[in-house]
Every structure is written in C-alpha cells, then in structure tokens.
Design a protein around this motif. Sequence first.
Motif, PDB file in Angstrom:
ATOM      1  N   LYS A 184       0.836  -1.206   0.000  1.00  0.00           N
ATOM      2  CA  LYS A 184       0.000   0.000   0.000  1.00  0.00           C
ATOM      3  C   LYS A 184       0.872   1.258   0.000  1.00  0.00           C
ATOM      4  O   LYS A 184       0.573   2.235  -0.691  1.00  0.00           O
ATOM      5  N   LYS A 185       1.967   1.227   0.771  1.00  0.00           N
ATOM      6  CA  LYS A 185       2.884   2.368   0.804  1.00  0.00           C
ATOM      7  C   LYS A 185       3.464   2.616  -0.588  1.00  0.00           C
ATOM      8  O   LYS A 185       3.499   3.758  -1.063  1.00  0.00           O
ATOM      9  N   LEU A 186       3.893   1.551  -1.252  1.00  0.00           N
ATOM     10  CA  LEU A 186       4.441   1.700  -2.600  1.00  0.00           C
ATOM     11  C   LEU A 186       3.378   2.170  -3.583  1.00  0.00           C
ATOM     12  O   LEU A 186       3.656   2.987  -4.463  1.00  0.00           O
ATOM     13  N   GLU A 187       2.167   1.681  -3.421  1.00  0.00           N
ATOM     14  CA  GLU A 187       1.073   2.123  -4.286  1.00  0.00           C
ATOM     15  C   GLU A 187       0.862   3.632  -4.153  1.00  0.00           C
ATOM     16  O   GLU A 187       0.653   4.332  -5.145  1.00  0.00           O
ATOM     17  N   THR A 188       0.953   4.141  -2.937  1.00  0.00           N
ATOM     18  CA  THR A 188       0.787   5.576  -2.696  1.00  0.00           C
ATOM     19  C   THR A 188       1.904   6.375  -3.365  1.00  0.00           C
ATOM     20  O   THR A 188       1.658   7.429  -3.953  1.00  0.00           O
ATOM     21  N   LEU A 189       3.124   5.879  -3.308  1.00  0.00           N
ATOM     22  CA  LEU A 189       4.265   6.579  -3.901  1.00  0.00           C
ATOM     23  C   LEU A 189       4.274   6.517  -5.422  1.00  0.00           C
ATOM     24  O   LEU A 189       4.703   7.458  -6.087  1.00  0.00           O
ATOM     25  N   LEU A 190       3.812   5.397  -5.977  1.00  0.00           N
ATOM     26  CA  LEU A 190       4.024   5.118  -7.397  1.00  0.00           C
ATOM     27  C   LEU A 190       2.782   5.228  -8.271  1.00  0.00           C
ATOM     28  O   LEU A 190       2.865   5.011  -9.477  1.00  0.00           O
ATOM     29  N   ASN A 191       1.658   5.584  -7.713  1.00  0.00           N
ATOM     30  CA  ASN A 191       0.410   5.639  -8.474  1.00  0.00           C
ATOM     31  C   ASN A 191       0.395   6.873  -9.375  1.00  0.00           C
ATOM     32  O   ASN A 191       0.205   7.990  -8.921  1.00  0.00           O
ATOM     33  N   TYR A 192       0.569   6.658 -10.675  1.00  0.00           N
ATOM     34  CA  TYR A 192       0.614   7.811 -11.582  1.00  0.00           C
ATOM     35  C   TYR A 192      -0.756   8.421 -11.842  1.00  0.00           C
ATOM     36  O   TYR A 192      -0.860   9.474 -12.460  1.00  0.00           O
ATOM     37  N   PHE A 193      -1.813   7.807 -11.360  1.00  0.00           N
ATOM     38  CA  PHE A 193      -3.151   8.400 -11.462  1.00  0.00           C
ATOM     39  C   PHE A 193      -3.422   9.382 -10.320  1.00  0.00           C
ATOM     40  O   PHE A 193      -4.322  10.201 -10.409  1.00  0.00           O
ATOM     41  N   ALA A 194      -2.656   9.285  -9.238  1.00  0.00           N
ATOM     42  CA  ALA A 194      -2.850  10.156  -8.076  1.00  0.00           C
ATOM     43  C   ALA A 194      -1.966  11.395  -8.219  1.00  0.00           C
ATOM     44  O   ALA A 194      -0.747  11.288  -8.349  1.00  0.00           O
ATOM     45  N   ALA A 195      -2.576  12.558  -8.192  1.00  0.00           N
ATOM     46  CA  ALA A 195      -1.840  13.808  -8.393  1.00  0.00           C
ATOM     47  C   ALA A 195      -0.774  14.045  -7.324  1.00  0.00           C
ATOM     48  O   ALA A 195       0.218  14.732  -7.575  1.00  0.00           O
ATOM     49  N   ASP A 196      -0.946  13.463  -6.133  1.00  0.00           N
ATOM     50  CA  ASP A 196      -0.001  13.712  -5.047  1.00  0.00           C
ATOM     51  C   ASP A 196       1.073  12.626  -4.899  1.00  0.00           C
ATOM     52  O   ASP A 196       1.845  12.645  -3.949  1.00  0.00           O
ATOM     53  N   SER A 197       1.158  11.695  -5.849  1.00  0.00           N
ATOM     54  CA  SER A 197       2.184  10.651  -5.749  1.00  0.00           C
ATOM     55  C   SER A 197       3.533  11.187  -6.220  1.00  0.00           C
ATOM     56  O   SER A 197       3.616  12.174  -6.956  1.00  0.00           O
ATOM     57  N   GLU A 198       4.593  10.531  -5.788  1.00  0.00           N
ATOM     58  CA  GLU A 198       5.929  10.954  -6.206  1.00  0.00           C
ATOM     59  C   GLU A 198       6.115  10.784  -7.712  1.00  0.00           C
ATOM     60  O   GLU A 198       6.768  11.609  -8.350  1.00  0.00           O
ATOM     61  N   ILE A 199       5.552   9.750  -8.278  1.00  0.00           N
ATOM     62  CA  ILE A 199       5.665   9.534  -9.723  1.00  0.00           C
ATOM     63  C   ILE A 199       4.979  10.664 -10.484  1.00  0.00           C
ATOM     64  O   ILE A 199       5.508  11.164 -11.483  1.00  0.00           O
ATOM     65  N   SER A 200       3.817  11.095 -10.025  1.00  0.00           N
ATOM     66  CA  SER A 200       3.133  12.212 -10.681  1.00  0.00           C
ATOM     67  C   SER A 200       3.955  13.489 -10.578  1.00  0.00           C
ATOM     68  O   SER A 200       4.026  14.272 -11.532  1.00  0.00           O
ATOM     69  N   GLU A 201       4.594  13.694  -9.436  1.00  0.00           N
ATOM     70  CA  GLU A 201       5.429  14.881  -9.276  1.00  0.00           C
ATOM     71  C   GLU A 201       6.629  14.832 -10.220  1.00  0.00           C
ATOM     72  O   GLU A 201       6.997  15.838 -10.829  1.00  0.00           O
ATOM     73  N   ILE A 202       7.230  13.666 -10.367  1.00  0.00           N
ATOM     74  CA  ILE A 202       8.332  13.511 -11.321  1.00  0.00           C
ATOM     75  C   ILE A 202       7.852  13.856 -12.726  1.00  0.00           C
ATOM     76  O   ILE A 202       8.502  14.610 -13.456  1.00  0.00           O
ATOM     77  N   ASN A 203       6.707  13.314 -13.111  1.00  0.00           N
ATOM     78  CA  ASN A 203       6.182  13.561 -14.454  1.00  0.00           C
ATOM     79  C   ASN A 203       5.845  15.035 -14.678  1.00  0.00           C
ATOM     80  O   ASN A 203       6.121  15.577 -15.752  1.00  0.00           O
ATOM     81  N   ARG A 204       5.260  15.685 -13.679  1.00  0.00           N
ATOM     82  CA  ARG A 204       4.918  17.108 -13.813  1.00  0.00           C
ATOM     83  C   ARG A 204       6.156  17.978 -13.999  1.00  0.00           C
ATOM     84  O   ARG A 204       6.109  19.010 -14.658  1.00  0.00           O
ATOM     85  N   ASN A 205       7.252  17.568 -13.392  1.00  0.00           N
ATOM     86  CA  ASN A 205       8.463  18.383 -13.409  1.00  0.00           C
ATOM     87  C   ASN A 205       9.522  17.886 -14.387  1.00  0.00           C
ATOM     88  O   ASN A 205      10.641  18.408 -14.398  1.00  0.00           O
ATOM     89  N   ALA A 206       9.178  16.913 -15.207  1.00  0.00           N
ATOM     90  CA  ALA A 206      10.135  16.354 -16.165  1.00  0.00           C
ATOM     91  C   ALA A 206      10.673  17.454 -17.076  1.00  0.00           C
ATOM     92  O   ALA A 206       9.913  18.206 -17.685  1.00  0.00           O
ATOM     93  N   GLY A 207      11.981  17.572 -17.133  1.00  0.00           N
ATOM     94  CA  GLY A 207      12.621  18.572 -17.974  1.00  0.00           C
ATOM     95  C   GLY A 207      12.562  19.976 -17.415  1.00  0.00           C
ATOM     96  O   GLY A 207      13.057  20.911 -18.046  1.00  0.00           O
ATOM     97  N   ILE A 208      11.960  20.150 -16.240  1.00  0.00           N
ATOM     98  CA  ILE A 208      11.821  21.482 -15.641  1.00  0.00           C
ATOM     99  C   ILE A 208      12.755  21.638 -14.448  1.00  0.00           C
ATOM    100  O   ILE A 208      13.546  22.577 -14.383  1.00  0.00           O
ATOM    101  N   LYS A 209      12.623  20.715 -13.488  1.00  0.00           N
ATOM    102  CA  LYS A 209      13.461  20.804 -12.291  1.00  0.00           C
ATOM    103  C   LYS A 209      13.567  19.431 -11.641  1.00  0.00           C
ATOM    104  O   LYS A 209      12.707  18.566 -11.847  1.00  0.00           O
ATOM    105  N   PRO A 210      14.607  19.229 -10.845  1.00  0.00           N
ATOM    106  CA  PRO A 210      14.748  17.953 -10.129  1.00  0.00           C
ATOM    107  C   PRO A 210      13.648  17.795  -9.080  1.00  0.00           C
ATOM    108  O   PRO A 210      13.117  18.780  -8.573  1.00  0.00           O
TER     109      PRO A 210
END
Length: 74
Positions: A37-63
């Motif tokens: 469940k913890k990994l699902e929370t971090l890696l769920n690209y459908f959830a706007a607040d997941s780390e994966i979503s944050e990576i995608n939003r900032n791709a090519g912009i900032k680390p």
Amino acid sequence: MYRESRVLMDTYCTITVVSDSRKEAQGAIEAGYGEIKKLETLLNYFAADSEISEINRNAGIKPVRVSKDTLDIL
C-alpha cells in the motif's frame, strides 16, 4: 500455511505465510500489505499527489526529491 489475497496496485496480490501461529501469520500478512500500500501511494501515476506524478509534472523542468523506496524502484 496462511494465505490472503487483495486487490492492490490495480492487480490481485496474494501473500502466503508459513507459520504455526495464526496471529503471527496475520501480522506478517498485514505488514506485507502495508508495504504494498505504501508503494502504491508513492508510485500511483493516477494520483496527483504521488511521487511519480510529481516527477512527471516536473520532467525537464526541475529535479524532484523522492523517497528511497521510489528511487530504489526506479
């Protein structure tokens, strides 16, 4: 042997524990599902607040700073 299945990360997950104690087995199963469940929370690209979503939003912009769990999986 104790076995339990649940739907997590949009798939069926089954955890099997070999133990003489039902209580210990259930504790191990709950701990395992807690990790999934913890990994699902971090890696769920459908959830706007997941780390994966944050990576995608900032791709090519900032680390983006992510947890060790996310970094280990990537």
